[in-house]
Design an enzyme around this catalytic site. Structure first.
Site, PDB file in Angstrom:
ATOM      1  CB  CYS A   1      -2.099  -2.923   5.191  1.00 18.02           C
ATOM      2  SG  CYS A   1      -3.807  -2.318   5.101  1.00 18.02           S
TER       3      CYS A   1
ATOM      4  CG  ASP B   1      -2.012  -1.088   1.139  1.00 17.00           C
ATOM      5  OD1 ASP B   1      -1.973  -1.909   0.200  1.00 17.00           O
ATOM      6  OD2 ASP B   1      -2.874  -1.129   2.045  1.00 17.00           O
TER       7      ASP B   1
ATOM      8  CE  LYS C   1      -3.857  -4.382   1.092  1.00 20.47           C
ATOM      9  NZ  LYS C   1      -4.554  -3.387   1.916  1.00 20.47           N
TER      10      LYS C   1
END
Ligand SMILES: [Zn+2]
Length: 208
Positions: free
Chosen positions: A154, A11, A109
Site C-alpha cells: 500500500c 493503513d 479504500k
C-alpha cells in the site's frame, strides 16, 4: 514543512499489527516514528483499509484457495490475503496510539467488493479514483511524504500513484514495515526509485 506538503499515513491499523488479520512483522514499531515526524507537518491524511466481509481479496471468499496465492480477476492478478480490516471491526481501527491531531482526512479504500485498493489514489482496476489526488490539488498540496504499512504494497502503490498524479513523493523508510512476499520489497523499491520516489529516514527529516 510548508503548507504545500502533506504526510500520508498509510493503513496504520490493527489488522496490520502483530496479532492482526494480516500481520506485518514489527508493524507496531512504526507508530512512535510516525508520531515523531507528524509534528513536522501542517497537513496529514490517513488511509484506512476498509473491506466488506465478502471482499474479493480474501482467500476465505474463494473456496479451496489459501492466503498468499495469486488468482486472475477481471482487472488482473490479485494476491489472496487472509481476512483483514473488515468494516466496523477492531481489526480495521487505526492504532490508538497514533498522535496526529492535525490530520484532516481519512481516505477509506477497498470498500468495493470486487476491486482491491492498495493505493491511496487509485483502486486496483487502475481506473477507479479514490478522490485523493483531486483533494490534495484543491488544497494546493504538491508534495507528499509517505509512511505506514506495508512498504511493498500500500505504501509503494500509493507513492507510485502520487508520482503519476504529478506530486513529488518520498517514503520515510523507517516509518514503514514490509510484508516482503517473494521479493516484493526489493521490487517495490526498484519501481519507486525508477519513478522518482525519494527515500528518506525520520532522522534526516527531523534534522532538516
Ligand atoms: Zn486490504
Amino acid at each position: 514543512m510548508n503548507s504545500n506538503t502533506a504526510l500520508l499515513i498509510v493503513d496504520v491499523q490493527y489488522g496490520f499489527m502483530p496479532g492482526g488479520g494480516l500481520a506485518v512483522a514489527d508493524g507496531d514499531a512504526v507508530v512512535p516514528v510516525i508520531n515523531r515526524v507528524a509534528s513536522l507537518f501542517k497537513n496529514a491524511v490517513f488511509t484506512q483499509d476498509w473491506h466488506p466481509a465478502n471482499h474479493v481479496s480474501f482467500s476465505s471468499n474463494h473456496p479451496g484457495r489459501q492466503p498468499f496465492e495469486t488468482i486472475s480477476l477481471h482487472y488482473g492478478e490479485q494476491i489472496l490475503w487472509p481476512t483483514h480490516c473488515v468494516q466496523g471491526t477492531r481489526d480495521a481501527d487505526l492504532h490508538d496510539d497514533l498522535l496526529v491531531p492535525q490530520a484532516q482526512l481519512i481516505i477509506r479504500k477497498g470498500f468495493h467488493r470486487d476491486v482491491d485498493s492498495y493505493s491511496a489514489f487509485m483502486e486496483a482496476d487502475r481506473k477507479t479514483s479514490t478522490g485523493l489526488a483531486a483533494y490534495l490539488k484543491a488544497r494546493g498540496i504538491t508534495s507528499v511524504y509517505l509512511c505506514g504499512l506495508a512498504t511493498d504494497y500500500c505504501v509503494a502503490w500509493s507513492a507510485l500513484d502520487a508520482r503519476s498524479a504529478g506530486f513529488e513523493a518520498a517514503v520515510i523508510e523507517d516509518a514503514c514495515r514490509a510484508i516482503d512476499l517473494n521479493g516484493s520489497l526489493q521490487k517495490a523499491w526498484h519501481a519507486m526509485t525508477e519513478a522518482g520516489v525519494g527515500r528518506i529516514t525520520s532522522a534526516q527529516l527531523l534534522a532538516s
